[in-house]
Design a protein around this motif. Structure first.
Motif, PDB file in Angstrom:
ATOM      1  N   ASP A   1       0.882  -1.167  -0.163  1.00 57.46           N
ATOM      2  CA  ASP A   1       0.013   0.141  -0.050  1.00 57.46           C
ATOM      3  C   ASP A   1       0.717   1.238  -0.025  1.00 57.46           C
ATOM      4  OD1 ASP A   1      -2.607  -1.314   0.038  1.00 57.46           O
ATOM      5  OD2 ASP A   1      -2.620  -1.301   2.249  1.00 57.46           O
ATOM      6  N   VAL A   2       1.915   1.322   0.714  1.00 53.03           N
ATOM      7  CA  VAL A   2       2.711   2.489   1.023  1.00 53.03           C
ATOM      8  C   VAL A   2       3.670   2.478  -0.368  1.00 53.03           C
ATOM      9  CG1 VAL A   2       4.740   3.571   1.950  1.00 53.03           C
ATOM     10  CG2 VAL A   2       2.810   2.415   3.303  1.00 53.03           C
ATOM     11  N   ALA A   3       4.113   1.434  -0.973  1.00 48.88           N
ATOM     12  CA  ALA A   3       4.746   1.616  -2.198  1.00 48.88           C
ATOM     13  C   ALA A   3       3.976   2.198  -3.462  1.00 48.88           C
ATOM     14  CB  ALA A   3       5.410   0.372  -2.500  1.00 48.88           C
ATOM     15  N   LEU A   4       2.701   1.744  -3.419  1.00 45.70           N
ATOM     16  CA  LEU A   4       1.746   1.960  -4.405  1.00 45.70           C
ATOM     17  C   LEU A   4       1.301   3.388  -4.328  1.00 45.70           C
ATOM     18  CD1 LEU A   4       0.150   1.173  -6.906  1.00 45.70           C
ATOM     19  CD2 LEU A   4      -1.577   0.496  -5.606  1.00 45.70           C
ATOM     20  N   TYR A   5       1.290   3.825  -2.995  1.00 44.47           N
ATOM     21  CA  TYR A   5       0.821   5.136  -2.619  1.00 44.47           C
ATOM     22  C   TYR A   5       2.039   6.217  -2.961  1.00 44.47           C
ATOM     23  CZ  TYR A   5      -0.201   9.620  -0.002  1.00 44.47           C
ATOM     24  OH  TYR A   5      -0.253  10.921   0.161  1.00 44.47           O
ATOM     25  N   ARG A   6       3.388   5.973  -2.688  1.00 44.80           N
ATOM     26  CA  ARG A   6       4.252   6.676  -3.148  1.00 44.80           C
ATOM     27  C   ARG A   6       4.525   6.876  -4.731  1.00 44.80           C
ATOM     28  NH1 ARG A   6       8.746   5.531   1.662  1.00 44.80           N
ATOM     29  NH2 ARG A   6       7.558   6.798   3.296  1.00 44.80           N
ATOM     30  N   ALA A   7       4.307   5.684  -5.291  1.00 45.06           N
ATOM     31  CA  ALA A   7       4.360   5.797  -6.704  1.00 45.06           C
ATOM     32  C   ALA A   7       3.472   6.473  -7.333  1.00 45.06           C
ATOM     33  CB  ALA A   7       4.378   4.209  -7.282  1.00 45.06           C
ATOM     34  N   SER A   8       2.084   6.484  -6.922  1.00 47.36           N
ATOM     35  CA  SER A   8       1.263   7.320  -7.388  1.00 47.36           C
ATOM     36  C   SER A   8       1.611   8.959  -7.063  1.00 47.36           C
ATOM     37  CB  SER A   8      -0.271   7.025  -6.983  1.00 47.36           C
ATOM     38  OG  SER A   8      -0.237   7.114  -5.471  1.00 47.36           O
ATOM     39  N   VAL A   9       1.994   9.301  -6.077  1.00 44.29           N
ATOM     40  CA  VAL A   9       2.376  10.463  -5.919  1.00 44.29           C
ATOM     41  C   VAL A   9       3.411  11.143  -6.813  1.00 44.29           C
ATOM     42  CG1 VAL A   9       3.292  11.934  -3.931  1.00 44.29           C
ATOM     43  CG2 VAL A   9       1.338  10.615  -3.297  1.00 44.29           C
ATOM     44  N   ALA A  10       4.388  10.178  -6.801  1.00 43.68           N
ATOM     45  CA  ALA A  10       5.516  10.426  -7.725  1.00 43.68           C
ATOM     46  C   ALA A  10       5.303  10.508  -9.142  1.00 43.68           C
ATOM     47  CB  ALA A  10       6.594   9.330  -7.445  1.00 43.68           C
ATOM     48  N   GLN A  11       4.211   9.988  -9.471  1.00 41.63           N
ATOM     49  CA  GLN A  11       3.505  10.217 -10.951  1.00 41.63           C
ATOM     50  C   GLN A  11       2.770  11.298 -11.071  1.00 41.63           C
ATOM     51  OE1 GLN A  11       0.757   6.768 -12.012  1.00 41.63           O
ATOM     52  NE2 GLN A  11       1.287   7.019 -14.149  1.00 41.63           N
ATOM     53  N   ARG A  12       2.065  11.600  -9.954  1.00 42.00           N
ATOM     54  CA  ARG A  12       1.267  12.821 -10.106  1.00 42.00           C
ATOM     55  C   ARG A  12       2.265  14.055 -10.154  1.00 42.00           C
ATOM     56  NH1 ARG A  12      -2.339  12.466  -5.262  1.00 42.00           N
ATOM     57  NH2 ARG A  12      -2.038  10.190  -4.940  1.00 42.00           N
ATOM     58  N   THR A  13       3.222  13.933  -9.332  1.00 40.88           N
ATOM     59  CA  THR A  13       4.069  15.418  -9.430  1.00 40.88           C
ATOM     60  C   THR A  13       4.888  15.288 -10.644  1.00 40.88           C
ATOM     61  OG1 THR A  13       5.752  13.811  -7.965  1.00 40.88           O
ATOM     62  CG2 THR A  13       4.259  15.251  -6.561  1.00 40.88           C
ATOM     63  N   ALA A  14       5.211  14.084 -11.228  1.00 43.63           N
ATOM     64  CA  ALA A  14       5.916  14.073 -12.642  1.00 43.63           C
ATOM     65  C   ALA A  14       5.028  14.663 -13.459  1.00 43.63           C
ATOM     66  CB  ALA A  14       6.536  12.779 -12.792  1.00 43.63           C
ATOM     67  N   SER A  15       3.799  14.245 -13.401  1.00 41.48           N
ATOM     68  CA  SER A  15       3.053  14.670 -14.601  1.00 41.48           C
ATOM     69  C   SER A  15       2.482  16.578 -14.388  1.00 41.48           C
ATOM     70  CB  SER A  15       1.530  14.082 -14.512  1.00 41.48           C
ATOM     71  OG  SER A  15       0.805  14.252 -13.085  1.00 41.48           O
ATOM     72  N   VAL A  16       2.646  16.680 -13.159  1.00 47.13           N
ATOM     73  CA  VAL A  16       2.350  18.212 -12.708  1.00 47.13           C
ATOM     74  C   VAL A  16       3.688  18.905 -13.277  1.00 47.13           C
ATOM     75  CG1 VAL A  16       1.987  19.878 -11.019  1.00 47.13           C
ATOM     76  CG2 VAL A  16       0.650  17.641 -11.105  1.00 47.13           C
ATOM     77  N   SER A  17       4.720  18.712 -12.911  1.00 48.52           N
ATOM     78  CA  SER A  17       5.915  19.353 -13.468  1.00 48.52           C
ATOM     79  C   SER A  17       6.117  19.265 -15.001  1.00 48.52           C
ATOM     80  CB  SER A  17       7.193  18.625 -12.602  1.00 48.52           C
ATOM     81  OG  SER A  17       7.401  17.439 -13.108  1.00 48.52           O
ATOM     82  N   THR A  18       5.553  18.017 -15.599  1.00 48.59           N
ATOM     83  CA  THR A  18       5.928  18.144 -17.018  1.00 48.59           C
ATOM     84  C   THR A  18       4.813  19.082 -17.591  1.00 48.59           C
ATOM     85  OG1 THR A  18       4.520  16.343 -17.245  1.00 48.59           O
ATOM     86  CG2 THR A  18       6.771  15.892 -17.201  1.00 48.59           C
ATOM     87  N   ASN A  19       3.565  19.499 -16.985  1.00 48.55           N
ATOM     88  CA  ASN A  19       2.701  20.422 -17.532  1.00 48.55           C
ATOM     89  C   ASN A  19       2.860  21.721 -17.336  1.00 48.55           C
ATOM     90  OD1 ASN A  19       0.969  18.032 -18.359  1.00 48.55           O
ATOM     91  ND2 ASN A  19      -0.309  18.151 -16.438  1.00 48.55           N
ATOM     92  N   ASP A  20       3.846  22.078 -16.473  1.00 49.66           N
ATOM     93  CA  ASP A  20       4.286  23.342 -16.296  1.00 49.66           C
ATOM     94  C   ASP A  20       5.197  23.922 -17.271  1.00 49.66           C
ATOM     95  OD1 ASP A  20       2.265  23.600 -14.020  1.00 49.66           O
ATOM     96  OD2 ASP A  20       4.032  23.029 -12.545  1.00 49.66           O
TER      97      ASP A  20
END
Length: 171
Positions: free
Chosen positions: A152-171
């Motif tokens: 659960d923690v690994a999946l949560y951290r991966a999803s957070v990292a994916q969200r931050t990566a997608s936000v940073s690429t959109n900026d």
């Protein structure tokens, strides 16, 4: 209780393989989620069914396992968030119930052994071995909870990292 869309969104974030589910399977999963939430509250969520906010009565204690300090540490807040969105809540419940049954069995056997032995040294050994066994069960329960939390923690951290990566690429 979450709406169907909130439930579906949170499950897809926690487990991307759920995107393959059909609408019928999603309906079954949501029904199981609702019934599990209802059962875990012991039928006290009548206000939650009609959509009105649930007011806490000072006479009622909080739901079992949901109490905690008001100021959680970062890891405590992460653990609380991940466990709220976890797919393994039933497994945690089974582990807890099984550990309580084992602890009760150890207690009964230890008391019976202490009553049957006539020598004080033998009684002391029986009580000490029972205490060590009980401690081992408690430690094992905590270790199993940590093992359950790892995906659960690994999946949560991966999803957070994916969200931050997608936000940073959109900026």
């Amino acid at each position: 209780m979450k709406s169907f869309e909130d439930f579906r969104t949170s499950r897809e974030k926690m487990d991307p393989s759920t995107r393959k589910l059909s609408e019928h399977q999603w309906g079954q999963a949501y029904a199981a989620y609702c019934s599990a939430r209802e059962n875990s509250r012991g039928g006290r969520s009548s206000a939650a069914k009609d959509g009105s906010p649930r007011r806490r009565n000072s006479n009622h204690s909080s739901v079992a396992g949901m109490h905690g300090p008001s100021a959680l540490s970062a890891s405590g807040a992460l653990k609380a968030h991940v466990r709220a969105e976890s797919a393994y809540a039933d497994l945690r419940l089974i582990v807890d119930l099984l550990s309580w049954v084992i602890l009760a069995t150890i207690l009964i056997i230890t008391i019976l052994q202490a009553m049957l032995f006539s020598l004080p040294a033998a009684t002391g050994v029986a009580l000490l071995s029972g205490a060590i066994e009980a401690l081992a069960v408690v430690v094992l329960r905590l270790v199993v909870h940590v093992i359950i939390d790892i995906p659960d923690v690994a999946l949560y951290r991966a999803s957070v990292a994916q969200r931050t990566a997608s936000v940073s690429t959109n900026d």
